[in-house]
Structures are given as C-alpha cells and as structure tokens.
Scaffold this motif. Sequence first.
Motif: not given
Length: 742
Positions: A637-649
């Motif tokens: 879940g944390g890894m996915i959150w990080g991907a979102g921070a890099a590309l979307e949020e």
Amino acid sequence: MIGQAVNRVDGPLKVTGRATYAYEYWEAGQPLYGSIVGATIGKGRITGIDTGSAERAPGVRMVMTHHNAPEQGPRDESIPFEYWRAQPVLTGPDIHHYGEPVALVVAETFEQARAAADLVEVEYRLGRGRFAFDEHEGEAYAPKEANAGLPTDTAVGDFDSGFGSASVRVDERYTTPYEFSMPMEPHACLVEPRGEDLIVYVSCQIVDAAQASIAATLRIDPSLVHVVTPFVGGGFGSKLGIHSETILAALAARDLRRPVKVAMTRQQIFQLIGMRPTSRQRVRLGAARDGRLTALAHDVTMHTNPDVEYAEQTAATTRSLYAAPHRLTSHRLTPLDLPRGTDVRAPGEAPGMLAVESAMDELADALEMDPVELRIRNEPTVDPERDVPYSDRHLVDCLREGARRFGWDRRCVTPASRREGRWWVGYGMSAAIRGHFQGPAAVRVRLTADGTAVVQTDMTDIGTGTYTVLTQVTADGLGLPADRVRIELGRSDFPTSWGSGGSWGAANSTTAAHRACLTLREKLLAAASGDTRSPLYGRDPADAVFADGSVRVGDASEPLSEITARIPEEGREAEGRTLFMGDDPNYSAYSIHTYGAHFAEVGVDVDTAEIRLRRMLGVFSVGRVLNAKTARSQLMGGMIWGAGAALEEEAVVDPRSGAFVNRDLAQYLVPVHADIPEVEVVVLDGYDDKANVLGAKGVGELGICGSGASVANAVFNATGVRVRDFPITIEKVLPGLPLMDA
C-alpha cells in the motif's frame, strides 16, 4: 505463531458488515443529525448571520453559530503534542481559512439537516488573505523545532567548503504539492449523553488523545468522556486528532440531551482535516569522482497555518541516510491562510525522499555511475549526525537483493535508448529509510475461567491488522490456539496507548502484550506449583512450557483452564507496558530505523508522453515480522501511495479564495487498479533487539519512503526528461520528449 501469514481475525466481521464503525451505532436510539456549514471565503470576518429560515425548516432542532455556541477551552500550547490539545470551534466571527465551520444545523433526519444548512445566510467582510505559496515564500521563518521535537536545523563540518571543493556537484530544487489523507471512512462521530457523561463513538487513531482533547475543549473531567472506536476505516494520519465534527456533535448532544451524529462530506474533508504542506526543497550534493559524498545539504521551505504551526520533518530523513563529512539540513515555514499542515502517511520521509533520492539519481548520472553502486559507496558506518551506532542496518542488503531480483543489470545506462513499439522504457530505483518510534502503551491480558485469553487496550485498528498481530503474540505467549484469544480494542476505559500512527502501533502494543503474558505466566506458574491439587505442584517453574492450551513441566502437565478455574481473578490478569522512547536508553544509544530499496519500470508513450507504471519491486528490512501477510499488505500500500505521489496527487489552491479547486475524488487523483500493475514485496529476515524485546519495527509507512523517487528516476531513464516539480504529468514531460524519426 508470530510471523506467520495468519488471516485477519476481524476479516469475517468486515466482509459480512458486522464490524461497526463510528457512524453506524444505533445503541443510543434514534439520533439527531448535524450538518456543518462552512465559510465561503478564505480570510475575513462574519458581519451577519441569519439562521431564521434554517430554524423554521422542518425537523430542525438547533442552529449553532458563534453567537450561541458554549464557551470552550482554548488551545493550550504548553501541552507537548497537538492531538491532546483542545480544538475549539465556532468561537468568534473571524474566518481563518476557506471551509472553516460557521454553523452547525441539527435536525431529526440527515436530509432535513442538509437542506436546512443551505438556508443559513452568512455575510462577510473580506480580509486580505495569503493563499499563494510562491508569492509569500520570502516571508519564511525558522520554527523552534520540527515535527516530533526534531531539531529545526543541523550542521556538521563545513558545508560551504566541502561543497565548493567537490569534483562533481548537484544543486537542484524540487517542489511537492499539497497532499491529503483520504481514508475510505469519512470523519464521523456520534455522541450520546448519559447524565453528565458522554459516550463518543468516533473514528480516531489515538483514543487517549481524543478523550483528552474533547474534555479540554468542553471543559469537563476526562473521566466523563468515554471514547468508543473498535474499528476505524483508515486514517493515514488524518485521525490522529479529533476534528470539528466531533466537537460540534458533543456540544450539540450536551445542549439537546439527545444523541447527535455528524459526518463530514468528502469535500469538507479536503478543507477541514489538514494536509501535507506544499514544499520547496533545495538539495545540494558534492562528491569526489569515485562517487563518495563530501558534502550534503537539504533545505526545505513549506507552508504553515499562522495560528497552528506545523513543520513537517522533511529534511530530517537525510540526516541518517548517507555518509558525508560536511552536512546541512534546515526547515523554514511560510504562513498562509490555508488549513493547517498535519501528519500525512510518512510525514517528512515521503516528500523528503522524493527530492533527495531524485538528486542522488542526478548525481549518479553526472558521475556516469550506477545508482545502486553510488548508494552502496556512501553507506555510513555510524549515524553521520548523531555519531551513534545503528541498531540493525541492512540497507545495502536491500539494495543488492533488489537489484538481483529486479534484473537491474538489464537497465540501459543512457536515457531514452530503449524503445518497445510505442513506448520508451526506463528503470529507476531509490533507497528507503524511516525512523522507528516508540510510544507508551499498556495492554491488559486476562484469562477467563475456561482458559480464554482476553486482551484489552485502547489501541486502535485502522485496517492495519492490530486484532490479528495481538492475537498471534498473545497466543504465542500463553501457548493457546488463536481461537482461544479475544482482542478488545478502541475504548478509553481500557489501558492507555498512543494508538495507531507513526508506524509505532503494532510494535508498541505487541511488546506490551508480550510483557503482560510473561507476567501472567509467572502468576499462573506460582499458583500451580504451590497448589497441592495441581499436577505441577512442587515442580520447577523455570522448566515450564506453555503449549496447546496446557502447561507442561517435565512429564507433568495441566490445562490452563483448570489452573485458572482454581485461582482468584487477580491471579489471572496482568498488564504489560512500553516506555516512551525518550525514557528508553536504547533510543539515545542507537540510531533505530527501518530500510528498503525500491525498483520501478515505466513506459512513456513516444507521442503523448503518457506514463504507465509497468512493475515495482520493494525489498525491506523491518526487524522481525509479526505477520507476513499484513506486513506485505502495508508495504505494498505504501509503494502504491508513493507511485501516486510521483505521478498523480496534487491539490490545487484557488489563489483568490484559498479553496481547494479539486476537492473531491473525481479530480484529486489517486491510483486506481488500472494504474498499478505487478507489485512485488520482499521482506528480509531480521530481528532488532534494540528496538524492543520482540525485535519488531514498524512497516506501515516505510513502503511509501522513496517509492515515488524510483518512479521519477525511471521516467528520466526512459525519456531523458528530468521533472523536479511533482507530480510528473504529461505536460511536464512532453516538451522534452525525444523526437522520433518520421
């Protein structure tokens, strides 16, 4: 039992709808419903408020404004931690940020309350608000300390000299946007008055903080506030403290002598719970030609609310990560008339590592060195700023194992040199580190007459698996099958803890439970060995083995249920505790962290610059794993959150009003299933005896640390385009995309 991939013991309750959340309680009878009215300006003063139409609307029982709200306790800055302080609302006509509550409408039904809330008419005198970070960055100041009591600034050696004489230098600025915790369960509360007492069903992460904060706000004895929160539908930091819906529900319930429910709408959550501050980060790295860092600096400026200061510890992560003789870190705050900053999952590490690990990739590129080798070459032998040994550091192991599993040797060294059909393909990686924290926690373990263990603590389960890991540790400690252990959580009448947050919850509560089991074992053995009715009479307790629901000493054994049936209740109950880390000598003598390495592969469309994540791998060192399944879930879940921070949020502020423009989940983008392909999580075997007696450390936030940087670095490797203004979006990549032959 400890470490096994045991299914969640609360899983059946959740999938069948029998797990009761804050807004779902009906024991108090038919409640009234409250609807919050928020300010439609970002700065100014209420000059008039007309509640007449709302008060005359069907079903309305109350309209509360600053004119008739009860007097409340002020915020007490002498209380060390924000979440235990009073949180008064509707205290005056001044508006401090957009969406701030200006009224609460209470009615017989939810629909009546919402309809009447629209009838409240408010007139304002606009003030001059500060909403745009770029326009006011020059007003930044140094706070007394960063979050969690960490130093604002640090300095080791002579940075200017070390950086100036470095053979290779990187000096870049990175920006991160406002980001939000968006738990699935909205922030909600039901308050039931019972005489002078209040039963507060609330979605919160720290029960003790909720009880103290409510009592301080209402100016009543904390013993009159009974918090109930056995299940929490996610928090990610947003429920560490209580918010306006809880205080408003409590005020209304006391006044009306009726149960009152209040829940925030999803749009209100964006304006009322606080967020991760936007940041401007400058990272400077100086290195010799062999890649060894000679100088490292990390300077951060971020937003803060003028009335409630918050300095996310964004530069603190850098202090323990890499060796370098000359070092600087700093935090500065820019006051803006926006909601306050608050702890969002992995506060500090998430935005800080996004910048630092991007900068390390830039240094590797400048040196023409493999990014994995660069990090290994700068591995410290002791904490470079505290000058104490690490308790259990396996970052290099994570890097090497991750590179092997990912196939890092297939990475193209030259950016924009690998194409598959319509896609540029790139690899990226980053390191991960997060401090391990310990807070005070108490757990009571009691054996019933039939030999069932009942575990009680106000610790919460925010979806992370608290019920399950406490079951495992208790079953292991008393030699019971898992179905003979019952966990009771989330009530202020239970022993006190720091709840769930900061990745300390599982380690704190299980350590306390383990100690309670040890004490209880001693009591049981003393009772059995001194009882002539017991087969264990006269046996040496030192040789005892607890297993399969029985106690064995040599060739004699007796079921736990028979021992407990003969002894008084005080003999079958024990309490275990953990200390605050400041009172535990290990936390001053050692640098205690968790570690990891992230690897990512992305594809970037050759024409449109659309970015697609193809796969991710994380390898982690977290000490002893309490449950292999829940740990993997948390890290993933944390890894996915990080991907979102890099590309979307990215939350966007309207500079005219201070409102968040994209304040719903249709426009505030987070990853969905289609965005996330294969994610592999590997956890190395470990045991950190300096962290606690179980050797376990937190995993909930480590997964996000550095994850986004691995994605960002993969985008650079795929395209040659370096984006330093996060998130990385099409319009930021497209202008620099390599030109294709016709």
